[in-house]
Design an enzyme around this catalytic site. Structure first.
Site, mmCIF file in Angstrom:
data_model
loop_
_atom_site.group_PDB
_atom_site.id
_atom_site.type_symbol
_atom_site.label_atom_id
_atom_site.label_comp_id
_atom_site.label_asym_id
_atom_site.label_seq_id
_atom_site.Cartn_x
_atom_site.Cartn_y
_atom_site.Cartn_z
ATOM 1 N N THR A 110 0.800 -1.235 0.000
ATOM 2 C CA THR A 110 0.000 0.000 0.000
ATOM 3 C C THR A 110 0.827 1.277 0.000
ATOM 4 O OG1 THR A 110 -0.251 -0.387 2.379
ATOM 5 C CG2 THR A 110 -2.106 -0.995 0.977
ATOM 6 N N GLY A 111 2.152 1.160 0.043
ATOM 7 C CA GLY A 111 3.015 2.310 -0.188
ATOM 8 C C GLY A 111 3.075 3.345 0.913
ATOM 9 N N GLY A 145 13.340 20.812 3.631
ATOM 10 C CA GLY A 145 13.876 19.465 3.489
ATOM 11 C C GLY A 145 14.844 19.374 2.326
ATOM 12 N N VAL A 170 12.855 24.503 11.408
ATOM 13 C CA VAL A 170 11.643 25.261 11.085
ATOM 14 C C VAL A 170 10.676 25.204 12.269
ATOM 15 C CG1 VAL A 170 9.627 25.389 9.557
ATOM 16 C CG2 VAL A 170 11.886 24.895 8.605
ATOM 17 N N HIS A 187 36.076 4.106 -24.480
ATOM 18 C CA HIS A 187 36.559 5.494 -24.473
ATOM 19 C C HIS A 187 35.986 6.232 -25.686
ATOM 20 C CE1 HIS A 187 39.271 8.924 -24.097
ATOM 21 N NE2 HIS A 187 39.510 8.796 -25.401
#
Length: 468
Positions: free
Chosen positions: A145-146, A182, A239, A446
């Site tokens: 469900t994240g 953040g 904050v 390269h």
């Protein structure tokens, strides 16, 4: 009542990958998703749309600042059409989501739209949007469900001026001054998008450096690079309040000396992490335990407190990364099928998709010091590469940490162009427990950015890089 071998709740990268692997292994599978669009946060309001905006804004930034030095002259003014940029982002999302639908059909997975909640350990009720409900039976269930964006207790996210990453992906205007609370992955990526498009961007971070969970050398390099691009940083700032007054946002914070600092802008992006999402799951009814941080408790096999129910991805402990969730989805599917899969969590890479990109796998230098591990270090700057000079992407470096005695690679940390792709080389090497010398003796084409990996390995092996 429909009966399934496996029901997966949540269709993000963990959930849909788990469903596909279950179906591949011959299990009758259902995928339950509350939204009309498959793919979860990552595909709809996370990884994919943010990368689309990062790419679009990068093109604009190049056109304005770098085309001329390449001999490309554009008559007139190059303008941003934010509405069209957002439309393109959405079309990328739609194509990707349609791809998931195709995969569900291809693998004969039943997709059921609605909120899935446990009735008991083997029955799930799905409440559908039109008021109807359906109950299914499942021998095994995978909770996927994240997560949702986190906030701070005193912040009122109005989704207009005080926003999360979800709203930042569909703004109607470029902010004049975007204040980002953040300095982690999400805040820096979206901050860079709007900086490129013309906003002033200030990043306020509680810790003493940005991307604080990554190696400090990466924090230092990324700070330096983004400062050159005009992003302002205020680290070691706590904050205390975020207030909206019409179209103005006022943020008050304490600096490391305890002095109050005030920031004024027109938008505030709150990106202080994410929290596991289990709302409506009714885990108690199945006997599934949730810990004090809202995560589903699992053992080493990702099995919950109920033996036929598993949980994966952001809803369990560990890094909240789409590719970690995918690995766990495959792991659980194969475990249910009686196989013996493995995941090495030390080798799940982390990536920041700013430009320059940042990527890392394995131990940081700080972790090795804390654990008392004797190590050696090899570094190589991107600016020493012919490929970097050709493209103009000279910021960054590759840093390899290897065991002082055995030369085994313990950590690889990189910042520069396309390192999000380069990190896979390090993961491959470390999965096979390669030494720094092993990498140094592999031929690298390269000119490529990948040559920095070889050179850093040479530096770690015996301090013998060729091009430095």
């Amino acid at each position: 009542m429909s009966t399934y071998d496996v029901a997966v709740i949540g269709s993000g990268p963990g959930g849909y990958v788990a469903a596909i692997r279950c179906a591949q292994l011959g299990m009758k599978t259902a995928l339950i998703e509350k939204y009309s669009s498959l793919g979860g946060t990552c595909l709809n309001v996370g990884c994919i749309p943010s990368k689309a905006l990062l790419d679009s804004s990068h093109h604009y930034d190049d056109a304005v600042k770098h085309f001329e030095e390449h001999g490309i002259e554009i008559p007139g003014e190059v303008k941003v059409n934010l509405e069209k940029m957002i439309e393109r982002k959405q079309s990328v999302v739609d194509q990707t989501v349609d791809g998931i639908k195709f995969l569900m059909n291809k693998n004969k997975i039943d997709v059921i739209q609605g909120v899935g909640s446990f009735k008991d350990a083997t029955h799930i009720t799905i409440d559908k949007t039109e008021g109807e409900s359906e109950t299914i039976e499942a021998k095994h269930t995978i909770i996927a469900t994240g997560s949702k964006p986190s906030s701070l207790p005193f912040i009122n996210i109005d989704k207009e001026r005080i926003i999360t990453s979800t709203e930042a992906l569909k703004l109607k205007e470029v902010p004049k001054h975007l204040i980002v609370i953040g300095g982690g992955v999400i805040g820096l990526e979206l901050g860079q998008v709007y900086k490129r498009l013309g906003a002033d961007v200030s990043v306020v971070e509680y810790m003493d450096r940005i991307i604080p969970t990554m190696d400090s050398a990466l924090s230092k390099e990324l700070t330096k690079s983004l400062k050159k691009q005009g992003v302002k940083f205020y680290v070691s700032h706590k904050v205390g309040s975020v207030e909206r007054n019409g179209e103005k946002i006022v943020i008050k914070a304490e600096d490391k000396k305890g002095k109050e600092v005030e920031f004024k802008g027109d938008y505030c992006l709150v990106s202080v992490g994410r929290r596991p999402y289990t709302d409506g799951l009714n885990a108690d009814a199945a006997g599934v335990k949730i810990d004090d941080r809202g995560r589903v408790e699992v053992n080493d096999h990702l099995q919950t407190s109920v033996k036929n129910i598993y949980a994966i991805g952001d809803v369990v402990k560990g890094a909240m990364l789409a590719h970690k969730a995918e690995e766990e989805g495959v792991f659980v599917a194969e475990t249910i099928a009686g196989q013996k899969p493995h995941i090495n969590y030390d080798l799940i890479p982390g990536v920041v998709y700013t430009w320059p990109e940042v990527a890392a796998v394995g131990k940081t230098e700080e972790q090795l010091k804390e654990e008392g591990v004797e190590y050696k270090e090899g570094k190589f700057p991107m600016r020493a590469l012919g490929r970097s000079r050709a493209s103009g992407d000279i910021d960054g470096m590759v840093k390899i940490l290897a065991d002082a005695k055995t030369d085994e690679v313990l950590g690889v940390h990189m910042i520069g162009a396309r390192v999000a792709d380069l990190i896979a080389e390090a993961v491959t090497a470390m999965e096979f427990r390669a030494s720094a010398e092993d990498i140094s003796r592999m031929s690298h084409a390269h000119p490529t950015y990948a040559e920095a990996v070889k050179e850093a390995a040479l530096a770690a092996t015996d301090n013998r890089p060729i091009h430095m």
